[in-house]
Design an enzyme around this catalytic site. Structure first.
Site, PDB file in Angstrom:
ATOM      1  N   CYS A   1       5.982   2.479 -12.724  1.00 30.94           N
ATOM      2  CA  CYS A   1       5.350   1.474 -11.862  1.00 30.94           C
ATOM      3  C   CYS A   1       4.329   0.610 -12.610  1.00 30.94           C
ATOM      4  O   CYS A   1       4.312  -0.619 -12.450  1.00 30.94           O
ATOM      5  CB  CYS A   1       4.683   2.145 -10.663  1.00 30.94           C
ATOM      6  SG  CYS A   1       3.728   3.622 -11.086  1.00 30.94           S
TER       7      CYS A   1
ATOM      8  N   HIS B   1      -1.726  -0.435  -8.040  1.00 33.41           N
ATOM      9  CA  HIS B   1      -2.309  -0.235  -9.362  1.00 33.41           C
ATOM     10  C   HIS B   1      -2.918  -1.545  -9.856  1.00 33.41           C
ATOM     11  O   HIS B   1      -2.355  -2.624  -9.634  1.00 33.41           O
ATOM     12  CB  HIS B   1      -1.229   0.182 -10.369  1.00 33.41           C
ATOM     13  CG  HIS B   1      -0.622   1.521 -10.100  1.00 33.41           C
ATOM     14  ND1 HIS B   1      -1.177   2.470  -9.271  1.00 33.41           N
ATOM     15  CD2 HIS B   1       0.536   2.083 -10.592  1.00 33.41           C
ATOM     16  CE1 HIS B   1      -0.412   3.547  -9.263  1.00 33.41           C
ATOM     17  NE2 HIS B   1       0.634   3.335 -10.050  1.00 33.41           N
TER      18      HIS B   1
END
EC number: 1.2.1.11
Length: 349
Positions: A131, A251
């Protein structure tokens, strides 16, 4: 495939990423003629609604993939290693969300905005990158294409959802314990199977995944190696430090890059980013405009802000990159790959 669409299997359908995959398939109105929801024996039997219809989750077995056109895997590396080849053997094209096949030279590692052409090389299995890697390469590819790229130094600030539902629950419990003046229980982070555990609530943990012999964590090495593979740039210098923060979703990354061209301006970099597929520029210091994990959560795009020229290196620039790790970092990138496979008629090996 039938006239109505494709037989899609979702492996790990009860997990956080599996649920996001289903949401994304529904949102995209993906052409589905038949849907198989699969999981471990532990989760089998659960009922899941998809577009107004209830489906029973079944245990994933090799024979589960008979007649499947596309299988989206997000059930852990051991499951992928055991069942992805079985699915491919039965004619399905697998899009795998684990690290099981990412560095296999026979398996394309794909971010559609970066290396869509690699889909043509698949032999039944396509790997979805890490990711934190996905959002970084998506933002940097337009700069690499325009100016060349020689060096990347990245520090990540990663959400606990990257470690699964148990990490989310532990953060909630720890936050309440801290506010109550109690000792915080920790049994999940930084790594569930490692020797020591630390609270993430009101904290920052400079360890994601286990340490390697070179002092880097496995997560950091994934970013380093995957970036080179996706960008077809073995000579690219990449270094990473990955940190877990008490954030639920999305994130964030502070990225320093050295480009292959000098004399560039911040405005030129911003214009390249703003014009790139899947990128949204949010960058105006005068109005405190920049992306945050909260503002990016629930959105499919990669957001970039805080573009600055390095004061000491004329070809150096700093960027702040944020994206929902469960969407672009996992579910949306996987569905995007599936859409491109259909678009380019690549469902046969």
């Amino acid at each position: 495939m039938t006239q109505q669409g494709y037989h899609i299997a979702v492996v790990g359908a009860t997990g956080a990423v599996g649920q996001k995959m289903l949401e994304t398939l529904a949102e995209r109105n993906f052409p589905i003629s038949e849907l198989s929801l699969l999981s471990s024996s532990r989760s089998a039997g659960q009922q899941i609604d998809f577009k107004g219809k209830s489906y029973t989750v079944k245990e994933a077995k090799p024979e589960s993939f008979e007649g499947v056109d596309i299988a989206l895997f997000s059930a852990g590396g051991s499951v992928s290693k055991a069942l992805a080849p079985e699915a491919a053997k039965r004619g399905a094209v697998v899009v795998d969300n684990t690290s099981a096949f990412r560095m296999d030279p026979e398996v394309p590692l794909v971010v559609p905005e970066v290396n869509e052409e690699d889909l043509k090389l698949h032999k039944g299995i396509i790997a979805n990158p890490n990711c934190s890697t996905i959002q970084m390469v998506a933002a940097l590819e337009p700069l690499k294409e325009a100016y060349g790229l020689s060096r990347i130094i990245v520090s990540t600030y990663q959400a606990v959802s990257g470690a699964g539902a148990v990490a989310i629950d532990e953060l909630k419990d720890q936050a309440q314990q801290f506010l109550n003046g109690e000792d915080m229980d920790a049994s999940v982070l930084p790594v569930k199977g490692d020797k020591r555990h630390f609270p993430v609530a009101f904290n920052a943990l400079p360890q994601i995944d286990v340490f390697q012999d070179n002092g880097y964590t496995y997560e950091e090495m994934k970013m380093i190696n995957e970036t080179k593979k996706i960008m077809h740039a073995e000579d690219l210098h990449v270094s990473a430090t990955c940190v877990r923060l008490p954030v639920f979703t999305s994130h964030a990354e502070s990225v320093y890059v050295e480009l292959g061209q000098s004399g560039l301006t911040v405005k030129e970099i911003q214009e390249k980013l703003a014009a790139a597929e899947g990128i949204i520029l949010e960058d105006d210091p005068s109005t405190q405009t920049y992306p945050t994990p909260l503002s990016a959560a629930g959105k499919k795009e990669v957001f970039v802000g805080r573009v600055r020229k390095d004061p000491d290196h004329d070809n150096g620039f700093h960027l702040w990159i944020v994206s929902d790790n469960l969407l672009k970092g996992a579910a949306w990138n996987s569905v995007q790959i599936a859409e491109r496979l259909i678009q380019h008629n690549l469902l046969t090996v």
